[in-house]
Design an enzyme around this catalytic site. Structure first.
Site, PDB file in Angstrom:
ATOM      1  CG  ASP A   1      23.267 -18.078  12.637  1.00 26.63           C
ATOM      2  OD1 ASP A   1      23.160 -19.249  12.231  1.00 26.63           O
ATOM      3  OD2 ASP A   1      22.800 -17.710  13.722  1.00 26.63           O
TER       4      ASP A   1
ATOM      5  CG  ASP B   1      22.341 -23.499  11.772  1.00 29.71           C
ATOM      6  OD1 ASP B   1      22.437 -22.294  11.499  1.00 29.71           O
ATOM      7  OD2 ASP B   1      22.819 -23.992  12.806  1.00 29.71           O
TER       8      ASP B   1
END
Length: 521
Positions: free
Chosen positions: A97, A314
């Site tokens: 992440d 992201d």
């Protein structure tokens, strides 16, 4: 499972200088249950639940792990890697992440953490009592005295420095911080140093809520790669163990997988754009969008930093999101470009396109592509799902996202379209981007796949290049020197292989013709 955002400052006591710099490579996997599809509406809901959290706020040579499924965003999936923690070390599967900072894993004392996972992985729990090197972070540690965006707690009844991440969608995690050992195989020069290790701080989750409690997408934890001082990349680079950079190459086709490198992947075609200063996420300035080489009529204010309209990269977001002022011209341009070749339609509020039942099949032969055209019935009869995967490339235009510094991100049709169903004898492809109002744009896995991405924190820039992520890569192992090492698999090129491919191609053509004659008769 979605990663959680916490902007946390490191304690100076953690910054112990070392003299050796490694390049660390993590095996990257993409997993999801077989034949387990997820409606697009749920994917959107999952991404939107994540975005308020965003907006608020090791391991050796490369190894290719076998993975189930594909990178199709209509399936429930995530990219993850394995980390080894504690003494003796235990292995944990953690989601990659780039939108959060902290590495955290589920603690053995967790009261409501999932016990099984629909992703086909075994869940593990970190047991502090079973690790001889584990040490809780006490409340007296400077870490707990810092002003942190996400709550850091020191309950009166406990001397442990705890954390609590709670968000608007009611998902979150809480627990305590732990000092313990991270193990990895480090690449140094032309040698691989095994059993390397470094002490780090990470979270041990004792309570989870919201989506984190669901078993269908459960995993051991989250590996945050943000710029915060407590991210693993910051902890290791601040002590000179790794360069202040990391890279990933997410494989979208076939079985998925990819590469994740604590270091810099080197590729001559990489272009760079500067990171927006003083931002907790990887924010870059999108300036314009081109379709088939033509700039779209988008007001530059739609991307202006003064309007808080930067673009966030992201890896924890599945889809890609464009602000409304850019989304509508983008969809209009795609529709206009293909209206003579396909049938535009709307499905569940999304712009979609019905593609003809005749498809092109591209077979890779040496350095060239051999293109065959076959009816859809033959593709289905031979169970050749890839018959239609490449056809959109010959119909739909290339798209260019143009960023500050003259860096353009070229998107193939498969990187802005998603294939869902067959409808009326045709394949339905839909725009894979989502429209957002009054927010920043977010580039998720849909456009990040099949590209090298380099996060150069030392020079505050982000780079990318289209790449076949199943191939080997060159990785920089030193800082400021021209010294490289190949951290991937050796590519194979031989005349015998070419001859075998040619024979297979001829056999395949014969099989197609035989099937066509049989079906027509």
């Amino acid at each position: 499972m979605w990663a959680l955002r916490g902007v946390i400052s490191a304690v100076s006591a953690l910054l112990v200088p070392l003299s050796v710099v490694y390049s660390v490579v993590l095996p990257l996997e993409r997993a999801f249950p077989v034949n387990h599809s997820l409606p697009l509406s749920q994917l959107r809901a999952r991404d939107h639940a994540r975005h308020p959290r965003i907006l608020q706020g090791v391991t050796g040579g490369f190894v290719d792990f076998p993975v189930q499924g594909s990178s199709d965003p209509s399936l429930i999936g995530l990219y993850f890697t394995k980390v080894k923690l504690g003494s003796p070390s235990r292995e944990f599967n953690v989601q990659i992440d780039t939108g959060s900072d902290i590495l955290w894993v589920a603690c053995s004392t967790c009261s409501n953490c999932p016990q099984i996972s629909g992703l086909g992985v075994q869940l593990n729990f970190f047991d502090t009592s079973s690790s001889s090197t584990a040490r809780p972070v006490p409340c007296s540690d400077p870490l707990c005295a810092l002003e942190i965006q996400t709550a850091t707690e020191c309950p009166p009844q406990s001397n442990l420095c705890g954390y609590s991440f709670q968000y608007e969608d009611e998902s979150g995690t809480s627990g305590s911080y732990i000092y313990d050992t991270l193990y990895f195989d480090a690449i140094l020069g032309e040698a691989i140093t095994t059993n390397s290790s470094a002490p780090i701080v990470f979270g041990c989750s004792t309570y989870q809520s919201g989506d984190l409690t669901k078993t269908d997408k459960a995993i051991d934890g989250i590996f945050g790669f943000g710029q915060g001082d407590l991210s693993v990349i910051s902890q290791l680079s601040s002590r000179g163990i790794t360069p202040r950079a990391f890279s990933h190459c997410l494989k979208g086709e076939g079985n998925g997988g990819g590469k994740l490198v604590l270091g810099e992947i080197l590729e001559p075609s990489i272009v760079y754009t500067p990171l927006v200063p003083s931002k907790p996420h990887y924010n870059i300035n999108l300036q314009s969008i081109s379709v088939n080489g033509t700039l779209l009529p988008i007001d530059p204010a739609a991307f202006a930093a003064s309007n808080n309209r930067e673009t966030i990269v992201d890896s924890g977001t599945t889809l890609t999101y464009l602000v409304e002022e850019a989304f509508d011209p983008f969809v209009d341009a795609i529709t206009t470009s293909v209206s003579q070749s396909v049938t535009p339609t709307v499905s569940k509020g999304k712009q979609c396109y019905l593609v003809s039942t005749r498809f092109s099949l591209k077979l890779h032969l040496s350095d060239e592509y051999t293109v065959l055209t076959c009816p859809l019935l033959i593709c289905k009869h031979l169970k050749l799902n890839f018959c239609f995967q490449f056809s959109v490339s010959e119909i739909f235009p290339m798209v260019s996202l143009n960023f500050d510094g003259g860096a353009s991100m070229i998107l193939k049709p498969e990187e802005y379209l998603t294939h869902f169903v067959f409808y009326g004898g045709a394949a339905m492809w839909c725009i894979g981007f989502e429209k957002v109002q009054g927010e920043v744009s977010i580039l998720g896995d849909l456009v990040l796949k099949d590209k090298i991405f380099v996060y150069d924190l030392a020079q505050q820039r982000l780079g990318w290049a289209n790449y076949d992520c199943s191939l080997s890569v060159n990785v920089s192992i030193t800082v400021g020197k021209d010294e490289f090492i190949n951290a991937g698999q050796l590519s194979v090129s031989s005349s015998s292989r070419d001859m075998l491919l040619k024979m297979l191609l001829l056999s395949f053509i014969a099989l197609l013709l035989h099937s066509l004659v049989f079906m027509e008769s």
